[in-house]
Design a protein around this motif. Structure first.
Motif, PDB file in Angstrom:
ATOM      1  N   VAL A   8       1.590  16.203  50.246  1.00  0.00           N
ATOM      2  CA  VAL A   8       2.317  15.297  51.132  1.00  0.00           C
ATOM      3  C   VAL A   8       2.735  16.110  52.347  1.00  0.00           C
ATOM      4  N   VAL A   9       2.163  15.765  53.497  1.00  0.00           N
ATOM      5  CA  VAL A   9       2.512  16.435  54.749  1.00  0.00           C
ATOM      6  C   VAL A   9       3.750  15.737  55.292  1.00  0.00           C
ATOM      7  N   MET A  10       4.882  16.453  55.297  1.00  0.00           N
ATOM      8  CA  MET A  10       6.168  15.845  55.623  1.00  0.00           C
ATOM      9  C   MET A  10       6.795  16.501  56.850  1.00  0.00           C
ATOM     10  N   GLY A  11       7.778  15.814  57.401  1.00  0.00           N
ATOM     11  CA  GLY A  11       8.540  16.343  58.526  1.00  0.00           C
ATOM     12  C   GLY A  11       8.994  15.213  59.423  1.00  0.00           C
ATOM     13  N   VAL A  12       9.816  15.552  60.381  1.00  0.00           N
ATOM     14  CA  VAL A  12      10.309  14.537  61.304  1.00  0.00           C
ATOM     15  C   VAL A  12       9.168  14.049  62.181  1.00  0.00           C
ATOM     16  N   ALA A  13       9.375  12.909  62.824  1.00  0.00           N
ATOM     17  CA  ALA A  13       8.390  12.371  63.760  1.00  0.00           C
ATOM     18  C   ALA A  13       8.077  13.429  64.814  1.00  0.00           C
ATOM     19  N   GLY A  14       6.819  13.524  65.173  1.00  0.00           N
ATOM     20  CA  GLY A  14       6.411  14.435  66.233  1.00  0.00           C
ATOM     21  C   GLY A  14       6.035  15.830  65.778  1.00  0.00           C
ATOM     22  N   THR A  15       6.123  16.128  64.487  1.00  0.00           N
ATOM     23  CA  THR A  15       5.751  17.466  64.012  1.00  0.00           C
ATOM     24  C   THR A  15       4.244  17.621  63.859  1.00  0.00           C
ATOM     25  N   GLY A  16       3.512  16.515  63.927  1.00  0.00           N
ATOM     26  CA  GLY A  16       2.055  16.605  63.864  1.00  0.00           C
ATOM     27  C   GLY A  16       1.453  16.208  62.534  1.00  0.00           C
ATOM     28  N   LYS A  17       2.175  15.415  61.765  1.00  0.00           N
ATOM     29  CA  LYS A  17       1.660  15.008  60.449  1.00  0.00           C
ATOM     30  C   LYS A  17       0.298  14.326  60.573  1.00  0.00           C
ATOM     31  N   ALA A  95       6.427   8.968  40.926  1.00  0.00           N
ATOM     32  CA  ALA A  95       5.160   8.230  40.887  1.00  0.00           C
ATOM     33  C   ALA A  95       3.980   9.158  40.639  1.00  0.00           C
ATOM     34  N   ALA A  96       4.043  10.355  41.210  1.00  0.00           N
ATOM     35  CA  ALA A  96       2.928  11.313  41.122  1.00  0.00           C
ATOM     36  C   ALA A  96       3.524  12.709  40.907  1.00  0.00           C
ATOM     37  N   PRO A  97       3.809  13.070  39.668  1.00  0.00           N
ATOM     38  CA  PRO A  97       4.546  14.303  39.378  1.00  0.00           C
ATOM     39  C   PRO A  97       3.953  15.591  39.938  1.00  0.00           C
ATOM     40  N   GLY A  98       2.682  15.641  40.190  1.00  0.00           N
ATOM     41  CA  GLY A  98       2.078  16.888  40.664  1.00  0.00           C
ATOM     42  C   GLY A  98       2.036  17.072  42.172  1.00  0.00           C
ATOM     43  N   VAL A  99       2.662  16.181  42.933  1.00  0.00           N
ATOM     44  CA  VAL A  99       2.556  16.322  44.390  1.00  0.00           C
ATOM     45  C   VAL A  99       3.181  17.628  44.867  1.00  0.00           C
ATOM     46  N   VAL A 100       2.619  18.129  45.950  1.00  0.00           N
ATOM     47  CA  VAL A 100       3.070  19.344  46.603  1.00  0.00           C
ATOM     48  C   VAL A 100       3.422  18.950  48.037  1.00  0.00           C
ATOM     49  N   PHE A 101       4.519  19.483  48.558  1.00  0.00           N
ATOM     50  CA  PHE A 101       4.955  19.119  49.905  1.00  0.00           C
ATOM     51  C   PHE A 101       4.642  20.232  50.896  1.00  0.00           C
ATOM     52  N   LEU A 102       4.094  19.841  52.029  1.00  0.00           N
ATOM     53  CA  LEU A 102       3.875  20.726  53.167  1.00  0.00           C
ATOM     54  C   LEU A 102       4.836  20.248  54.245  1.00  0.00           C
ATOM     55  N   HIS A 103       5.952  20.964  54.406  1.00  0.00           N
ATOM     56  CA  HIS A 103       6.982  20.575  55.357  1.00  0.00           C
ATOM     57  C   HIS A 103       6.684  21.216  56.709  1.00  0.00           C
ATOM     58  N   LEU A 104       6.290  20.382  57.666  1.00  0.00           N
ATOM     59  CA  LEU A 104       6.041  20.856  59.022  1.00  0.00           C
ATOM     60  C   LEU A 104       7.370  20.951  59.751  1.00  0.00           C
ATOM     61  N   THR A 105       7.680  22.131  60.250  1.00  0.00           N
ATOM     62  CA  THR A 105       8.954  22.368  60.915  1.00  0.00           C
ATOM     63  C   THR A 105       8.725  22.860  62.333  1.00  0.00           C
TER      64      THR A 105
END
Length: 169
Positions: A8-17, A95-105
């Motif tokens: 899951v590519v996460m972060g605030v709007a505008g980080t480039g998700k 919902a999906a226990p194995g998800v990994v997060f990529l937090h764009l900062t």
């Protein structure tokens, strides 16, 4: 990476998700899903009008992304989703226990500049403050990595892939 994670590519709007997500998926050889496509039309109308979404507004959106991630378990995939709050990430993990997060900062000034330069997106720059206010960065008990968004998309992908690979070690 050793196993095909759902990232899951996460972060605030505008980080480039939306930019980084498809590039990461291509690099990993897995499908990409644009998180914005999971929003109900009422959510898009609210954001387009400059009205921040509340937690209740986000629930059907997060559930739809969670179903997609669940269906990709063991197969891998990349999906963009702001996932700003811990409760949102918990809902996705349920919902999906194995998800990994990529937090764009990134630096607020850089992100605001990128938001103001993009066209055709429903999220106005005026909502950036509400995004930063809502943001709860990844905590140490959450599986994921933080990657700075300065530089080219290619440099960001290189850092992201290296960080994700370290999770498998």
């Amino acid at each position: 990476m050793k196993t095909p994670h759902v990232v899951v590519v996460m972060g605030v709007a505008g980080t480039g998700k939306t930019t980084i997500g498809p590039l990461l998926a291509a690099e990993l050889g897995v499908p990409y899903a644009e998180g914005d496509d999971f929003h109900p039309s009422a959510n898009i109308a609210k954001m387009s009008a400059g009205i921040p979404l509340g937690d209740a507004d986000r629930e059907p959106w997060l559930d739809a992304i969670g179903r997609w991630a669940h269906n990709r378990a063991g197969l891998g995939g990349v999906v963009s989703c702001s996932a700003l709050k811990r409760i949102y990430r918990d809902r996705l993990r349920a919902a999906a226990p194995g998800v990994v997060f990529l937090h764009l900062t990134g630096d607020r000034e850089l992100i605001e500049r990128r938001m103001s330069e993009r066209t055709g997106h429903f999220m106005p720059t005026a909502l950036l403050d509400s995004q930063f206010t809502a943001l709860q960065p990844l905590q140490c008990d959450e599986t994921g990595v933080r990657v700075d968004v300065s530089g080219t998309p290619e440099a960001i992908i290189e850092r992201a892939v290296a960080a994700l690979r370290r999770l498998d070690q």
